[in-house]
Design a protein around this motif. Structure first.
Motif, PDB file in Angstrom:
ATOM      1  N   ALA A   1      17.430  81.885   0.791  1.00  0.00           N
ATOM      2  CA  ALA A   1      17.996  81.477   2.081  1.00  0.00           C
ATOM      3  C   ALA A   1      17.344  80.207   2.606  1.00  0.00           C
ATOM      4  O   ALA A   1      18.001  79.389   3.262  1.00  0.00           O
ATOM      5  CB  ALA A   1      17.854  82.606   3.094  1.00  0.00           C
ATOM      6  N   THR A   2      16.050  80.022   2.355  1.00  0.00           N
ATOM      7  CA  THR A   2      15.333  78.836   2.814  1.00  0.00           C
ATOM      8  C   THR A   2      14.363  78.389   1.711  1.00  0.00           C
ATOM      9  O   THR A   2      14.189  79.083   0.704  1.00  0.00           O
ATOM     10  CB  THR A   2      14.529  79.124   4.105  1.00  0.00           C
ATOM     11  OG1 THR A   2      13.485  80.053   3.801  1.00  0.00           O
ATOM     12  CG2 THR A   2      15.419  79.688   5.193  1.00  0.00           C
ATOM     13  N   SER A   3      13.738  77.274   1.943  1.00  0.00           N
ATOM     14  CA  SER A   3      12.738  76.782   0.997  1.00  0.00           C
ATOM     15  C   SER A   3      11.338  77.304   1.314  1.00  0.00           C
ATOM     16  O   SER A   3      10.379  76.960   0.629  1.00  0.00           O
ATOM     17  CB  SER A   3      12.730  75.247   0.997  1.00  0.00           C
ATOM     18  OG  SER A   3      12.452  74.755   2.298  1.00  0.00           O
ATOM     19  N   ASN A   4      11.241  78.129   2.355  1.00  0.00           N
ATOM     20  CA  ASN A   4       9.950  78.698   2.748  1.00  0.00           C
ATOM     21  C   ASN A   4       9.660  79.917   1.871  1.00  0.00           C
ATOM     22  O   ASN A   4      10.044  81.051   2.191  1.00  0.00           O
ATOM     23  CB  ASN A   4       9.974  79.080   4.231  1.00  0.00           C
ATOM     24  CG  ASN A   4       8.598  79.464   4.747  1.00  0.00           C
ATOM     25  OD1 ASN A   4       7.605  79.425   4.007  1.00  0.00           O
ATOM     26  ND2 ASN A   4       8.527  79.835   6.018  1.00  0.00           N
ATOM     27  N   ILE A   5       8.982  79.687   0.744  1.00  0.00           N
ATOM     28  CA  ILE A   5       8.695  80.733  -0.224  1.00  0.00           C
ATOM     29  C   ILE A   5       7.208  81.080  -0.154  1.00  0.00           C
ATOM     30  O   ILE A   5       6.354  80.211  -0.331  1.00  0.00           O
ATOM     31  CB  ILE A   5       9.067  80.281  -1.650  1.00  0.00           C
ATOM     32  CG1 ILE A   5      10.522  79.808  -1.696  1.00  0.00           C
ATOM     33  CG2 ILE A   5       8.848  81.409  -2.648  1.00  0.00           C
ATOM     34  CD1 ILE A   5      10.910  79.161  -3.009  1.00  0.00           C
ATOM     35  N   ILE A   6       6.910  82.333   0.102  1.00  0.00           N
ATOM     36  CA  ILE A   6       5.519  82.775   0.196  1.00  0.00           C
ATOM     37  C   ILE A   6       4.934  82.995  -1.201  1.00  0.00           C
ATOM     38  O   ILE A   6       3.849  82.510  -1.526  1.00  0.00           O
ATOM     39  CB  ILE A   6       5.412  84.060   1.030  1.00  0.00           C
ATOM     40  CG1 ILE A   6       6.014  83.837   2.428  1.00  0.00           C
ATOM     41  CG2 ILE A   6       3.948  84.495   1.149  1.00  0.00           C
ATOM     42  CD1 ILE A   6       5.356  82.751   3.229  1.00  0.00           C
ATOM     43  N   SER A   7       5.647  83.724  -2.033  1.00  0.00           N
ATOM     44  CA  SER A   7       5.170  83.996  -3.388  1.00  0.00           C
ATOM     45  C   SER A   7       6.363  84.355  -4.268  1.00  0.00           C
ATOM     46  O   SER A   7       7.429  84.730  -3.771  1.00  0.00           O
ATOM     47  CB  SER A   7       4.138  85.130  -3.393  1.00  0.00           C
ATOM     48  OG  SER A   7       4.727  86.340  -2.955  1.00  0.00           O
ATOM     49  N   TYR A   8       6.158  84.265  -5.570  1.00  0.00           N
ATOM     50  CA  TYR A   8       7.209  84.631  -6.529  1.00  0.00           C
ATOM     51  C   TYR A   8       6.559  84.868  -7.883  1.00  0.00           C
ATOM     52  O   TYR A   8       5.440  84.399  -8.164  1.00  0.00           O
ATOM     53  CB  TYR A   8       8.272  83.530  -6.623  1.00  0.00           C
ATOM     54  CG  TYR A   8       7.743  82.182  -7.037  1.00  0.00           C
ATOM     55  CD1 TYR A   8       7.742  81.784  -8.377  1.00  0.00           C
ATOM     56  CD2 TYR A   8       7.236  81.292  -6.088  1.00  0.00           C
ATOM     57  CE1 TYR A   8       7.244  80.540  -8.751  1.00  0.00           C
ATOM     58  CE2 TYR A   8       6.741  80.062  -6.453  1.00  0.00           C
ATOM     59  CZ  TYR A   8       6.752  79.689  -7.785  1.00  0.00           C
ATOM     60  OH  TYR A   8       6.252  78.455  -8.158  1.00  0.00           O
ATOM     61  N   THR A   9       7.257  85.603  -8.722  1.00  0.00           N
ATOM     62  CA  THR A   9       6.761  85.898 -10.065  1.00  0.00           C
ATOM     63  C   THR A   9       6.755  84.621 -10.891  1.00  0.00           C
ATOM     64  O   THR A   9       7.757  83.890 -10.937  1.00  0.00           O
ATOM     65  CB  THR A   9       7.639  86.960 -10.738  1.00  0.00           C
ATOM     66  OG1 THR A   9       7.595  88.155  -9.954  1.00  0.00           O
ATOM     67  CG2 THR A   9       7.146  87.257 -12.138  1.00  0.00           C
TER      68      THR A   9
ATOM     69  N   TYR B   1       9.187  78.031 -15.806  1.00  0.00           N
ATOM     70  CA  TYR B   1       9.854  78.179 -14.520  1.00  0.00           C
ATOM     71  C   TYR B   1       9.714  76.872 -13.756  1.00  0.00           C
ATOM     72  O   TYR B   1       8.859  76.019 -14.059  1.00  0.00           O
ATOM     73  CB  TYR B   1       9.256  79.331 -13.715  1.00  0.00           C
ATOM     74  CG  TYR B   1       7.838  79.105 -13.273  1.00  0.00           C
ATOM     75  CD1 TYR B   1       7.550  78.483 -12.053  1.00  0.00           C
ATOM     76  CD2 TYR B   1       6.763  79.489 -14.069  1.00  0.00           C
ATOM     77  CE1 TYR B   1       6.248  78.268 -11.647  1.00  0.00           C
ATOM     78  CE2 TYR B   1       5.464  79.282 -13.668  1.00  0.00           C
ATOM     79  CZ  TYR B   1       5.208  78.667 -12.457  1.00  0.00           C
ATOM     80  OH  TYR B   1       3.921  78.452 -12.065  1.00  0.00           O
ATOM     81  N   ALA B   2      10.576  76.701 -12.749  1.00  0.00           N
ATOM     82  CA  ALA B   2      10.549  75.496 -11.918  1.00  0.00           C
ATOM     83  C   ALA B   2      11.089  75.859 -10.542  1.00  0.00           C
ATOM     84  O   ALA B   2      12.010  76.671 -10.413  1.00  0.00           O
ATOM     85  CB  ALA B   2      11.380  74.383 -12.543  1.00  0.00           C
ATOM     86  N   VAL B   3      10.499  75.233  -9.505  1.00  0.00           N
ATOM     87  CA  VAL B   3      10.926  75.470  -8.124  1.00  0.00           C
ATOM     88  C   VAL B   3      11.419  74.161  -7.534  1.00  0.00           C
ATOM     89  O   VAL B   3      10.729  73.141  -7.609  1.00  0.00           O
ATOM     90  CB  VAL B   3       9.774  76.034  -7.272  1.00  0.00           C
ATOM     91  CG1 VAL B   3      10.242  76.264  -5.839  1.00  0.00           C
ATOM     92  CG2 VAL B   3       9.249  77.322  -7.875  1.00  0.00           C
ATOM     93  N   SER B   4      12.623  74.189  -6.951  1.00  0.00           N
ATOM     94  CA  SER B   4      13.195  73.012  -6.318  1.00  0.00           C
ATOM     95  C   SER B   4      13.875  73.439  -5.033  1.00  0.00           C
ATOM     96  O   SER B   4      14.888  74.149  -5.066  1.00  0.00           O
ATOM     97  CB  SER B   4      14.213  72.334  -7.252  1.00  0.00           C
ATOM     98  OG  SER B   4      14.832  71.245  -6.605  1.00  0.00           O
ATOM     99  N   SER B   5      13.287  73.052  -3.893  1.00  0.00           N
ATOM    100  CA  SER B   5      13.807  73.427  -2.580  1.00  0.00           C
ATOM    101  C   SER B   5      13.914  74.949  -2.485  1.00  0.00           C
ATOM    102  O   SER B   5      12.909  75.650  -2.562  1.00  0.00           O
ATOM    103  CB  SER B   5      15.159  72.747  -2.337  1.00  0.00           C
ATOM    104  OG  SER B   5      15.624  73.018  -1.037  1.00  0.00           O
ATOM    105  N   ASN B   6      15.126  75.478  -2.335  1.00  0.00           N
ATOM    106  CA  ASN B   6      15.310  76.927  -2.183  1.00  0.00           C
ATOM    107  C   ASN B   6      15.783  77.590  -3.470  1.00  0.00           C
ATOM    108  O   ASN B   6      16.389  78.659  -3.433  1.00  0.00           O
ATOM    109  CB  ASN B   6      16.315  77.213  -1.067  1.00  0.00           C
ATOM    110  CG  ASN B   6      17.712  76.711  -1.395  1.00  0.00           C
ATOM    111  OD1 ASN B   6      17.869  75.707  -2.098  1.00  0.00           O
ATOM    112  ND2 ASN B   6      18.724  77.386  -0.905  1.00  0.00           N
TER     113      ASN B   6
END
Length: 445
Positions: free
Chosen positions: A153-161, A166-171
């Motif tokens: 829903a947002t790009s505010n990610i606290i933690s993830y597996t 893997y790669a993170v881009s915005s949300n």
């Protein structure tokens, strides 16, 4: 002995499923932007030895099966036949033709899989949630290559597996490609992130459809709503809520309900009476109601209200001589990304209906038929009742109710009214002609 082919008997059809099927490529897209989880999977499956097959097993982990609300399959734009073959969590997709390989899509919608974390927040706090689901596509077959994309829903990610690559881009979080994944893989992923979208469920929906052969269908719904997001910690301040726009971001102030375009005579009330703060907008293809409860709904808060409207019967009721067919939606669009824990649908037919046959669009739980009584009834109106649990927007499909009704019975109510009026006039005439006075009359001789 190497058994190469399984034969499955399903509704008098023989379906061949070879034991050498693998998932050559799997591309998953998981949408976590709302309270429901929408997973779309593109699957390229093949038989390693080139044997044609026309069926594919879709299975769910036992822990995940209870959250599955809706599942469907399609090939390009054509819907594929999918049938549940057991009381468990196995579905069989049937392809139009047998072939050594197939490319198709599966859509699965899960409910109650995203949970608020922390479970309680103050009025001005943001709402964070946690999703836990399968890291890999859970399948009865081995998978050679797989990629997964998770949309938040947002790009505010606290933690993830974090399982490489893997790669993170915005949300968005992208996993893979992974290779050589065994069948029935149960490894999990967890994502903890901000989600301020409404977490609202209909605990119970009681929908009553009353059919009249005089041109009208009356629909009334009793709706019990519950905010299933993070519960409000502490007391509620109306002053802070109106003063600060950031206060109560996860609360539910209003929502839109969509009714059929021909709906008229709409009413909306709760236990205190009519709620006049709602707005109705008549569009070309629908009627939109902006419903606003008497108070904003915070986590753990609930409300109950009644919504009713009328429909012209010629759009939903069809007949040929004494044969009638009622075709209507099982449920309406109550709000976006809705979840209905339990829906009970009651259909009240006119007196004299017989040979009643209900054709639902999906599996339901049929209750015992009863009788309903209203004005001008003599022996009662046949009432069909059915229910279903764990429903979402994809369950907004039409049911068919077939029955027979002798047209001569259309005269029953007019005859009753005429007879009643005639009896009143007859009683009045008799009353006028009788002498009820107690005076003594003297006769002269």
């Amino acid at each position: 002995m190497d058994i190469r082919i399984f034969i499955l008997f399903l509704s008098n059809q023989v379906i061949f499923i070879t034991s050498k099927i693998i998932n050559q490529n799997v591309e998953r897209s998981i949408d976590l932007t709302t309270q429901v989880v929408r997973e779309t999977v593109k699957i390229t499956t093949e038989d390693t030895e080139g044997i044609p097959f026309n069926a594919y097993n879709v299975v769910f982990n036992e822990d995940l099966a209870q959250h599955v609300s809706f599942v469907s399959a399609k090939h390009t734009s054509k819907k594929l036949t999918m049938r549940k073959v057991s009381a468990g969590s196995t579905n069989v997709i049937t392809f139009p033709e047998a072939a050594p390989s197939h490319v198709f899509y599966i859509e699965v919608i899960y409910t109650s899989q995203i949970q608020p974390y922390p479970e309680e927040i103050k009025q001005a706090d943001k709402q964070f949630v946690r999703y836990t689901g399968p890291m890999y596509f859970y399948s009865a077959y081995k998978t050679r290559f797989q990629k997964t994309q998770v949309k938040l829903a947002t790009s505010n990610i606290i933690s993830y597996t974090q399982i490489k690559p893997y790669a993170v881009s915005s949300n968005k979080i992208k996993y893979g490609p992974f290779e050589d994944i065994p069948d029935h893989s149960k490894e999990l992923m967890t994502v903890h992130y901000e989600n301020q979208t409404p977490f609202m469920s209909v605990n119970r929906l009681e929908r009553t459809i009353q059919v009249s052969h005089w041109g009208n269908i009356a629909v009334e719904e009793s709706i019990h709503l519950l905010h299933t997001g993070a519960k409000l910690k502490g007391s509620f301040s109306r002053y802070e809520f109106q003063k600060d726009g950031r206060s109560g971001q996860a609360s539910i102030k209003s929502y839109k309900t969509v009714l059929p375009a021909s709906a008229f005579g709409v009413y909306y009330r709760d236990t205190n009476g009519n709620i006049s703060t709602s707005n109705m907008n008549v569009l070309k293809e629908s009627v939109e109601l902006e419903l606003r409860p008497r108070f904003p709904l915070f986590g753990g808060w609930k409300t109950q209200y009644i919504l009713g409207y009328n429909l012209p019967s010629f759009e939903y009721l069809f007949n040929s001589d004494d044969d009638y067919v009622l075709r209507m939606r099982v449920i309406d669009h109550i709000f976006d990304d809705m979840v209905v824990d339990e829906a009970v649908v009651k259909i009240i037919l006119p007196e004299g209906c017989a040979s009643i046959q209900l054709i639902p669009p999906y599996s339901i739980r049929r209750e015992a038929d009863t009788m309903s009584y209203t004005y001008l009834d003599t022996f009662g109106r046949p009432t069909i009742v059915f229910s279903k649990n764990n429903m979402v927007e994809n369950h907004m499909s039409d049911f068919e109710l077939k029955y027979k009704f002798p047209k001569i019975l259309l005269l029953q109510e007019p005859i009753l009214i005429i007879t009643f009026i005639f009896m009143i006039f007859l009683f009045t005439v008799i009353f006028k002609r009788l002498d009820f006075s107690i005076a003594v009359h003297l006769h002269k001789e």
